[in-house]
Design a protein around this motif. Structure first.
Motif, PDB file in Angstrom:
ATOM      1  N   PRO A  90      18.045  35.453  -0.865  1.00 32.84           N
ATOM      2  CA  PRO A  90      16.993  35.582  -1.870  1.00 32.84           C
ATOM      3  C   PRO A  90      15.786  36.344  -1.335  1.00 32.84           C
ATOM      4  CG  PRO A  90      17.131  33.326  -1.061  1.00 32.84           C
ATOM      5  CD  PRO A  90      18.331  34.035  -0.549  1.00 32.84           C
ATOM      6  N   LEU A  91      15.065  36.981  -2.249  1.00 31.02           N
ATOM      7  CA  LEU A  91      13.884  37.749  -1.874  1.00 31.02           C
ATOM      8  C   LEU A  91      12.636  36.881  -1.804  1.00 31.02           C
ATOM      9  CD1 LEU A  91      14.395  40.939  -4.097  1.00 31.02           C
ATOM     10  CD2 LEU A  91      15.199  40.525  -1.762  1.00 31.02           C
ATOM     11  N   SER A  92      12.597  35.821  -2.605  1.00 28.76           N
ATOM     12  CA  SER A  92      11.404  34.988  -2.675  1.00 28.76           C
ATOM     13  C   SER A  92      11.789  33.548  -2.963  1.00 28.76           C
ATOM     14  CB  SER A  92      10.465  35.495  -3.779  1.00 28.76           C
ATOM     15  OG  SER A  92      11.026  35.247  -5.053  1.00 28.76           O
ATOM     16  N   ARG A  93      10.805  32.671  -2.970  1.00 30.12           N
ATOM     17  CA  ARG A  93      11.057  31.256  -3.223  1.00 30.12           C
ATOM     18  C   ARG A  93      11.515  31.004  -4.657  1.00 30.12           C
ATOM     19  NH1 ARG A  93       6.099  28.491  -2.721  1.00 30.12           N
ATOM     20  NH2 ARG A  93       7.188  26.502  -2.468  1.00 30.12           N
ATOM     21  N   ASP A  94      11.366  31.976  -5.542  1.00 26.78           N
ATOM     22  CA  ASP A  94      11.878  31.838  -6.908  1.00 26.78           C
ATOM     23  C   ASP A  94      13.406  31.824  -6.937  1.00 26.78           C
ATOM     24  OD1 ASP A  94       9.315  31.796  -7.917  1.00 26.78           O
ATOM     25  OD2 ASP A  94       9.253  33.957  -8.239  1.00 26.78           O
ATOM     26  N   ARG A  95      14.018  32.409  -5.905  1.00 19.75           N
ATOM     27  CA  ARG A  95      15.480  32.426  -5.756  1.00 19.75           C
ATOM     28  C   ARG A  95      16.168  32.946  -7.022  1.00 19.75           C
ATOM     29  NH1 ARG A  95      17.387  29.937  -1.221  1.00 19.75           N
ATOM     30  NH2 ARG A  95      15.886  28.706  -0.015  1.00 19.75           N
ATOM     31  N   ILE A  96      15.782  34.132  -7.414  1.00 23.96           N
ATOM     32  CA  ILE A  96      16.363  34.758  -8.599  1.00 23.96           C
ATOM     33  C   ILE A  96      17.539  35.623  -8.189  1.00 23.96           C
ATOM     34  CG2 ILE A  96      15.937  36.375 -10.492  1.00 23.96           C
ATOM     35  CD1 ILE A  96      13.006  35.466 -10.429  1.00 23.96           C
ATOM     36  N   SER A  97      18.701  35.393  -8.788  1.00 23.35           N
ATOM     37  CA  SER A  97      19.881  36.223  -8.538  1.00 23.35           C
ATOM     38  C   SER A  97      19.789  37.481  -9.391  1.00 23.35           C
ATOM     39  CB  SER A  97      21.157  35.456  -8.883  1.00 23.35           C
ATOM     40  OG  SER A  97      21.271  34.295  -8.097  1.00 23.35           O
ATOM     41  N   THR A  98      20.042  38.629  -8.773  1.00 25.99           N
ATOM     42  CA  THR A  98      19.950  39.886  -9.513  1.00 25.99           C
ATOM     43  C   THR A  98      20.737  40.970  -8.789  1.00 25.99           C
ATOM     44  OG1 THR A  98      18.411  41.478 -10.507  1.00 25.99           O
ATOM     45  CG2 THR A  98      17.874  40.671  -8.328  1.00 25.99           C
ATOM     46  N   ILE A  99      21.061  42.017  -9.503  1.00 24.64           N
ATOM     47  CA  ILE A  99      21.683  43.203  -8.908  1.00 24.64           C
ATOM     48  C   ILE A  99      20.775  44.378  -9.221  1.00 24.64           C
ATOM     49  CG2 ILE A  99      23.648  44.778  -8.937  1.00 24.64           C
ATOM     50  CD1 ILE A  99      25.447  42.416  -9.544  1.00 24.64           C
ATOM     51  N   THR A 100      20.361  45.098  -8.193  1.00 23.15           N
ATOM     52  CA  THR A 100      19.402  46.178  -8.369  1.00 23.15           C
ATOM     53  C   THR A 100      19.672  47.276  -7.352  1.00 23.15           C
ATOM     54  OG1 THR A 100      17.029  46.685  -8.468  1.00 23.15           O
ATOM     55  CG2 THR A 100      17.739  45.110  -6.790  1.00 23.15           C
ATOM     56  N   ARG A 101      19.031  48.397  -7.544  1.00 21.31           N
ATOM     57  CA  ARG A 101      19.142  49.505  -6.583  1.00 21.31           C
ATOM     58  C   ARG A 101      17.849  49.627  -5.792  1.00 21.31           C
ATOM     59  NH1 ARG A 101      23.284  53.194  -6.894  1.00 21.31           N
ATOM     60  NH2 ARG A 101      24.702  52.915  -8.670  1.00 21.31           N
ATOM     61  N   GLY A 102      17.985  49.740  -4.499  1.00 20.35           N
ATOM     62  CA  GLY A 102      16.839  49.970  -3.632  1.00 20.35           C
ATOM     63  C   GLY A 102      15.631  49.124  -3.938  1.00 20.35           C
ATOM     64  N   PRO A 103      15.746  47.809  -3.869  1.00 16.13           N
ATOM     65  CA  PRO A 103      14.609  46.954  -4.201  1.00 16.13           C
ATOM     66  C   PRO A 103      13.426  47.184  -3.269  1.00 16.13           C
ATOM     67  CG  PRO A 103      16.279  45.696  -3.034  1.00 16.13           C
ATOM     68  CD  PRO A 103      16.889  47.027  -3.346  1.00 16.13           C
ATOM     69  N   ASP A 104      12.245  46.785  -3.738  1.00 19.30           N
ATOM     70  CA  ASP A 104      11.026  46.889  -2.942  1.00 19.30           C
ATOM     71  C   ASP A 104      11.119  45.915  -1.772  1.00 19.30           C
ATOM     72  OD1 ASP A 104       8.467  47.139  -1.936  1.00 19.30           O
ATOM     73  OD2 ASP A 104       7.574  45.846  -3.478  1.00 19.30           O
ATOM     74  N   ILE A 105      11.352  46.452  -0.600  1.00 15.90           N
ATOM     75  CA  ILE A 105      11.551  45.596   0.572  1.00 15.90           C
ATOM     76  C   ILE A 105      10.272  44.876   0.951  1.00 15.90           C
ATOM     77  CG2 ILE A 105      12.162  45.573   3.022  1.00 15.90           C
ATOM     78  CD1 ILE A 105      14.023  47.924   2.477  1.00 15.90           C
ATOM     79  N   ALA A 106       9.146  45.572   0.853  1.00 13.68           N
ATOM     80  CA  ALA A 106       7.870  44.974   1.240  1.00 13.68           C
ATOM     81  C   ALA A 106       7.529  43.765   0.376  1.00 13.68           C
ATOM     82  CB  ALA A 106       6.749  46.011   1.159  1.00 13.68           C
ATOM     83  N   GLY A 107       8.070  43.720  -0.835  1.00 11.04           N
ATOM     84  CA  GLY A 107       7.779  42.617  -1.738  1.00 11.04           C
ATOM     85  C   GLY A 107       8.589  41.371  -1.464  1.00 11.04           C
TER      86      GLY A 107
END
Length: 349
Positions: free
Chosen positions: A193-210
């Motif tokens: 997961p990218l954040s504590r929201d733990r949202i599942s998603t499929i994306t291209r080149g996500p914002d890594i810094a975020g």
């Protein structure tokens, strides 16, 4: 307060006086909050914050010497994860090894994102904390610092005043990503997961810094470098973000990737569990590993050997032991934990 020494001298009676409530009301705020009105509770907590009072010290209450001979392990996952995930179990085993040698116990403190996470830290009757990897914005980090007991974070984030035990996730991801993406034209990543929201998603080149989980962020940075090393821009790399480190969820995400018009021919997963799910999905879709799709994992767990999986080898047991030694003051925090890439049959090189 101007110093840690000053903060330690703050008493519950002083907090009660500043809040304009009885000492009993102040005590109930921490020990029996259901017996205190919201208004009184707010006054007590505001006074405590102003005075630098982190809450009653359970260690001091329970033993005259102020020691419970127990380490608290803070895990931002459901409690069963500690026993079901092979690497979490290995990490805990490393802590347990040191605790057993030192005559200490171990308490697991699951953190769920609920309002009582901070109070669970404040009321923990432990001599020190080991924090399983979490996000930059997790409030438990501030709570751990506030209680002023020895504390070590595993994996990240790096917090002033707390130790850190971790491998170089960025360098390891670039290395294993290089193995995964060799000869590929459509690389993909199965991510934590990218954040504590733990949202599942499929994306291209996500914002890594975020990404607020530093382990996720650093591994994505390494994979980005590996893709760019072979001339593929990050904006073309598909990333399937999973809410949890779970083989079944990774299998479902990989199945979605492979059913698309631009199905990946290489997948770098952030764990061996995720990689196992990815391989199952590839086989179910009639793809051959690695000729149709290369797959890499992370951790070099038993399943990696079973599947012939190229992966990052690291010892979570040794890292758990290093965390325990540092929290107990036996040894300094190591500058970096060891890792290596183990190449097997799931990649083309």
């Amino acid at each position: 307060m101007d110093s840690a020494a000053d903060a330690k001298r703050v008493t519950l009676a002083q907090v009660a006086q500043r809040a304009g409530v009885s000492v009993m009301t102040a005590s109930y705020t921490y020990n029996r909050p259901s017996r205190v009105s919201e208004q009184s509770r707010a006054k007590v907590l505001a006074a405590a914050a102003a005075l630098g009072y982190a809450g009653p010290d359970p260690s001091a209450r329970s033993l005259r010497r102020g020691s419970t001979r127990t380490l608290g392990v803070v895990m931002g996952e459901h409690l069963s994860y500690a026993f079901e995930d092979p690497q979490a179990a290995s990490f805990l085993a490393g802590i347990a090894d040191v605790c057993a040698e030192s005559g200490y116990g171990m308490t697991i403190l699951p953190i769920t994102g609920a309002d009582d996470d901070v109070s669970r830290i404040q009321s923990a009757a432990v001599d020190g904390f080991i924090v399983w990897t979490t996000s930059d914005d997790d409030p438990v980090l501030g709570a751990v610092r506030a209680v002023r007991r020895p504390a070590v974070v595993h994996g990240g984030p790096e917090v002033a005043g707390l130790g850190l035990v971790s491998i170089d996730n960025r360098a390891a991801a670039r290395a294993v990503g290089t193995a995964a993406f060799a000869g590929a034209g459509r690389p993909a990543v199965v991510s934590f997961p990218l954040s504590r929201d733990r949202i599942s998603t499929i994306t291209r080149g996500p914002d890594i810094a975020g990404a607020t989980f530093p382990v996720t962020r650093q591994r994505l940075e390494g994979y980005r470098q590996a893709a760019e090393d072979i001339g593929i821009p990050w904006s073309d790399v598909v990333v399937a973000v999973c809410a949890h480190n779970d083989a079944a969820e990774a299998e479902q995400a990989t199945a979605a990737l492979l059913s698309g018009t631009h199905a990946p021919d290489a997948i770098a997963a952030m764990s061996d569990e995720q990689a196992a799910g990815a391989i199952r999905a590839a086989r179910a879709a009639g793809r051959t590993v690695p000729s149709d799709v290369a797959v890499t994992g992370w951790d070099d767990a038993a399943v990696a050997t079973q599947l012939g999986l190229t992966t990052v080898a690291q010892s979570l047991r040794e890292q758990g032991a290093a965390c325990a030694h540092a929290a107990l003051g036996h040894e300094p925090v190591p500058p970096a934990a060891a890792w290596s890439v183990v190449t097997r049959a799931s990649t083309r090189s």
